[in-house]
Design a protein around this motif. Structure first.
Motif, PDB file in Angstrom:
ATOM      1  N   PRO A  50      -3.435   9.291   0.506  1.00  0.00           N
ATOM      2  CA  PRO A  50      -4.893   9.363   0.457  1.00  0.00           C
ATOM      3  C   PRO A  50      -5.535   8.529  -0.650  1.00  0.00           C
ATOM      4  O   PRO A  50      -6.756   8.456  -0.714  1.00  0.00           O
ATOM      5  CB  PRO A  50      -5.157  10.850   0.200  1.00  0.00           C
ATOM      6  CG  PRO A  50      -3.972  11.315  -0.556  1.00  0.00           C
ATOM      7  CD  PRO A  50      -2.807  10.495  -0.054  1.00  0.00           C
ATOM      8  N   THR A  51      -4.758   7.856  -1.498  1.00  0.00           N
ATOM      9  CA  THR A  51      -5.412   7.137  -2.605  1.00  0.00           C
ATOM     10  C   THR A  51      -6.107   5.873  -2.116  1.00  0.00           C
ATOM     11  O   THR A  51      -7.037   5.392  -2.746  1.00  0.00           O
ATOM     12  CB  THR A  51      -4.371   6.713  -3.668  1.00  0.00           C
ATOM     13  OG1 THR A  51      -3.417   5.860  -3.017  1.00  0.00           O
ATOM     14  CG2 THR A  51      -3.689   7.899  -4.299  1.00  0.00           C
ATOM     15  N   GLY A  52      -5.614   5.295  -1.010  1.00  0.00           N
ATOM     16  CA  GLY A  52      -6.187   4.031  -0.543  1.00  0.00           C
ATOM     17  C   GLY A  52      -5.645   2.832  -1.309  1.00  0.00           C
ATOM     18  O   GLY A  52      -6.106   1.709  -1.128  1.00  0.00           O
ATOM     19  N   LYS A  53      -4.634   3.053  -2.165  1.00  0.00           N
ATOM     20  CA  LYS A  53      -4.053   1.914  -2.906  1.00  0.00           C
ATOM     21  C   LYS A  53      -3.420   0.964  -1.921  1.00  0.00           C
ATOM     22  O   LYS A  53      -2.700   1.384  -1.011  1.00  0.00           O
ATOM     23  CB  LYS A  53      -2.973   2.406  -3.866  1.00  0.00           C
ATOM     24  CG  LYS A  53      -3.534   3.033  -5.083  1.00  0.00           C
ATOM     25  CD  LYS A  53      -2.596   2.901  -6.262  1.00  0.00           C
ATOM     26  CE  LYS A  53      -3.370   3.425  -7.431  1.00  0.00           C
ATOM     27  NZ  LYS A  53      -3.041   3.411  -8.672  1.00  0.00           N
ATOM     28  N   CYS A  54      -3.687  -0.328  -2.095  1.00  0.00           N
ATOM     29  CA  CYS A  54      -3.086  -1.278  -1.167  1.00  0.00           C
ATOM     30  C   CYS A  54      -2.838  -2.608  -1.855  1.00  0.00           C
ATOM     31  O   CYS A  54      -3.380  -2.876  -2.934  1.00  0.00           O
ATOM     32  CB  CYS A  54      -3.970  -1.461   0.064  1.00  0.00           C
ATOM     33  SG  CYS A  54      -5.543  -2.180  -0.302  1.00  0.00           S
ATOM     34  N   GLY A  55      -1.996  -3.403  -1.224  1.00  0.00           N
ATOM     35  CA  GLY A  55      -1.703  -4.718  -1.779  1.00  0.00           C
ATOM     36  C   GLY A  55      -0.595  -5.380  -0.993  1.00  0.00           C
ATOM     37  O   GLY A  55       0.001  -4.765  -0.106  1.00  0.00           O
ATOM     38  N   GLU A  56      -0.347  -6.646  -1.315  1.00  0.00           N
ATOM     39  CA  GLU A  56       0.711  -7.387  -0.634  1.00  0.00           C
ATOM     40  C   GLU A  56       2.010  -7.223  -1.404  1.00  0.00           C
ATOM     41  O   GLU A  56       2.013  -7.218  -2.638  1.00  0.00           O
ATOM     42  CB  GLU A  56       0.310  -8.847  -0.531  1.00  0.00           C
ATOM     43  CG  GLU A  56      -0.892  -9.010   0.379  1.00  0.00           C
ATOM     44  CD  GLU A  56      -1.176 -10.456   0.719  1.00  0.00           C
ATOM     45  OE1 GLU A  56      -0.719 -11.348  -0.020  1.00  0.00           O
ATOM     46  OE2 GLU A  56      -1.846 -10.664   1.736  1.00  0.00           O
ATOM     47  N   VAL A  57       3.103  -7.075  -0.652  1.00  0.00           N
ATOM     48  CA  VAL A  57       4.414  -6.894  -1.286  1.00  0.00           C
ATOM     49  C   VAL A  57       5.416  -7.797  -0.572  1.00  0.00           C
ATOM     50  O   VAL A  57       5.192  -8.181   0.582  1.00  0.00           O
ATOM     51  CB  VAL A  57       4.880  -5.414  -1.194  1.00  0.00           C
ATOM     52  CG1 VAL A  57       3.953  -4.479  -1.962  1.00  0.00           C
ATOM     53  CG2 VAL A  57       5.024  -4.966   0.256  1.00  0.00           C
ATOM     54  N   PRO A  58       6.519  -8.136  -1.234  1.00  0.00           N
ATOM     55  CA  PRO A  58       7.500  -9.000  -0.583  1.00  0.00           C
ATOM     56  C   PRO A  58       8.107  -8.320   0.651  1.00  0.00           C
ATOM     57  O   PRO A  58       8.362  -7.109   0.631  1.00  0.00           O
ATOM     58  CB  PRO A  58       8.577  -9.193  -1.658  1.00  0.00           C
ATOM     59  CG  PRO A  58       7.958  -8.774  -2.940  1.00  0.00           C
ATOM     60  CD  PRO A  58       6.877  -7.796  -2.606  1.00  0.00           C
ATOM     61  N   SER A  59       8.347  -9.099   1.682  1.00  0.00           N
ATOM     62  CA  SER A  59       8.983  -8.573   2.885  1.00  0.00           C
ATOM     63  C   SER A  59      10.393  -8.086   2.531  1.00  0.00           C
ATOM     64  O   SER A  59      11.070  -8.686   1.699  1.00  0.00           O
ATOM     65  CB  SER A  59       9.048  -9.724   3.895  1.00  0.00           C
ATOM     66  OG  SER A  59       9.409  -9.234   5.125  1.00  0.00           O
ATOM     67  N   GLY A  60      10.827  -6.991   3.135  1.00  0.00           N
ATOM     68  CA  GLY A  60      12.206  -6.520   2.945  1.00  0.00           C
ATOM     69  C   GLY A  60      12.347  -5.435   1.905  1.00  0.00           C
ATOM     70  O   GLY A  60      13.400  -4.817   1.807  1.00  0.00           O
ATOM     71  N   ILE A  61      11.298  -5.171   1.117  1.00  0.00           N
ATOM     72  CA  ILE A  61      11.457  -4.084   0.140  1.00  0.00           C
ATOM     73  C   ILE A  61      11.087  -2.749   0.806  1.00  0.00           C
ATOM     74  O   ILE A  61      10.417  -2.722   1.844  1.00  0.00           O
ATOM     75  CB  ILE A  61      10.642  -4.291  -1.165  1.00  0.00           C
ATOM     76  CG1 ILE A  61       9.146  -4.175  -0.920  1.00  0.00           C
ATOM     77  CG2 ILE A  61      10.995  -5.609  -1.827  1.00  0.00           C
ATOM     78  CD1 ILE A  61       8.339  -4.102  -2.228  1.00  0.00           C
ATOM     79  N   SER A  62      11.543  -1.662   0.199  1.00  0.00           N
ATOM     80  CA  SER A  62      11.265  -0.342   0.788  1.00  0.00           C
ATOM     81  C   SER A  62       9.832   0.079   0.459  1.00  0.00           C
ATOM     82  O   SER A  62       9.212  -0.439  -0.484  1.00  0.00           O
ATOM     83  CB  SER A  62      12.244   0.689   0.235  1.00  0.00           C
ATOM     84  OG  SER A  62      11.972   0.908  -1.141  1.00  0.00           O
ATOM     85  N   LEU A  63       9.354   1.046   1.209  1.00  0.00           N
ATOM     86  CA  LEU A  63       8.030   1.597   0.902  1.00  0.00           C
ATOM     87  C   LEU A  63       8.009   2.200  -0.496  1.00  0.00           C
ATOM     88  O   LEU A  63       7.012   2.110  -1.206  1.00  0.00           O
ATOM     89  CB  LEU A  63       7.662   2.672   1.934  1.00  0.00           C
ATOM     90  CG  LEU A  63       7.221   2.151   3.304  1.00  0.00           C
ATOM     91  CD1 LEU A  63       7.243   3.286   4.326  1.00  0.00           C
ATOM     92  CD2 LEU A  63       5.822   1.541   3.232  1.00  0.00           C
TER      93      LEU A  63
END
Ligand code: FES
Length: 171
Positions: free
Chosen positions: A8-21
């Motif tokens: 529910p925080t709404g935190k978002c951003g781009e992350v490298p492909s292949g990493i875990s959540l």
């Protein structure tokens, strides 16, 4: 790069492909609970996938066993195991609240199929009202109310699934 959003925080951003959540949360500056250290043996890192299930790695046997043991049906995933390949939106369950033993008895009388959802409804309501621990005084009316809401839709699988989804995704 894939874009990940955590509610529910709404935190978002781009992350490298292949990493875990789980690691993606770390990259975005916050930590998800992960009691077993990421070995698929605790389920505390669970997330509810709102969008982008196809952009996560397949569920392997260890994860499948843990999800089954913890009774976490799809679209739950263990964030320590689910690797990201595209945009995803997930919902992080709140920490479970403490329930007194007799308050838990109130829950245990419900059919197992509803129990988790009722618990979530009651805890969300209690949090909104500033209640920290669920005692029988809270549990008895709140559980009855939540049970009544579920019973209205329980006869229809699609309605029931939509109801559960709405409960998970509500603040
Ligand atoms: S951290 Fe324990 S299952 Fe993911």
């Amino acid at each position: 790069m894939p874009r990940v959003t955590f509610y529910p925080t709404g935190k978002c951003g781009e992350v490298p492909s292949g990493i875990s959540l789980l690691d993606a949360a770390g990259k975005l500056g916050f930590e998800l609970r992960h009691d077993c250290g990421g070995f698929a043996t605790c389920s505390t890192c669970r997330v509810w996938v709102r969008e982008g299930m196809d952009h996560l790695s397949e569920i392997d046997l260890d994860e499948e066993n843990m999800l089954e043991e913890a009774q976490l049906p799809p679209p739950y995933r263990l964030s320590c195991q689910a690797k990201i390949s595209g945009d995803v939106v997930v919902q992080v369950d709140g920490e479970e609240m403490d329930w007194s033993k007799s308050a838990l008895e109130e829950l245990s009388r419900l059919p197992e199929a509803f129990r988790k959802t009722v618990r979530m409804i009651v805890e969300k309501k209690a949090r909104r009202e500033g209640i920290a621990v669920i005692l029988p005084d809270t549990a008895i009316p709140y559980v009855a109310e939540a049970k009544g809401e579920i019973e209205k839709v329980a006869h229809d699988r699609l309605l029931f699934e939509a109801f559960v989804k709405q409960v998970h995704e509500s603040p």
